[in-house]
Design a protein around this motif. Structure first.
Motif: not given
Length: 133
Positions: A73-79, A81-92, A127-128
């Motif tokens: 969880q800590v490692g995924l969170r750090k990775i 956090e490097l992405h932009m909110p738009v990229e995070l929404s596309s991953i979702c 997958n993530i």
């Protein structure tokens, strides 16, 4: 003034009988208190502190799984956090999760997806990572 030996022996017998009766009363009261404590403990839940500690102990394998989940969880969170909110929404969206506008909400949602079963799910993490790059 002389004291008769009869009176002295009788007073000694009285003092010994009084002390033995006091001891028997104190033993009876301590037994009663102990039984009251046992009854009140049973009403509250019944477990002593030692039994509760023993039941809450974890095996070595359980501790390893728990630590692996935390590190993941800590490692995924750090990775993430490097992405932009738009990229995070596309991953979702790719993971079929609700698309969020805020990056922190998206990160929390992705982490919940990865650890939904309280165990390390390698396929979900794969997958993530696949959708990140």
């Amino acid at each position: 003034m002389s004291v008769s030996p009869y009176v002295d022996s009788q007073s000694q017998d009285d003092s010994s009988s009084v002390s033995s009766s006091i001891e028997s009363i104190s033993i009876k009261t301590s037994d009663a208190k102990l039984s009251q404590l046992h009854r009140s403990a049973e009403k509250r839940g019944g477990l002593s502190k030692l039994k509760a500690r023993y039941q809450s102990l974890q095996t070595y394998e359980q501790m390893l799984k728990e630590q692996a989940l935390k590190r993941m969880q800590v490692g995924l969170r750090k990775i993430l956090e490097l992405h932009m909110p738009v990229e995070l929404s596309s991953i979702c969206g790719c993971l079929h999760l609700k698309v969020q506008e805020k990056g922190s909400n998206s990160i929390d949602q992705i982490l919940q997806y990865a650890s939904a079963t309280e165990e390390l799910d390698k396929e979900k993490v794969f997958n993530i990572l696949k959708f990140m790059w």
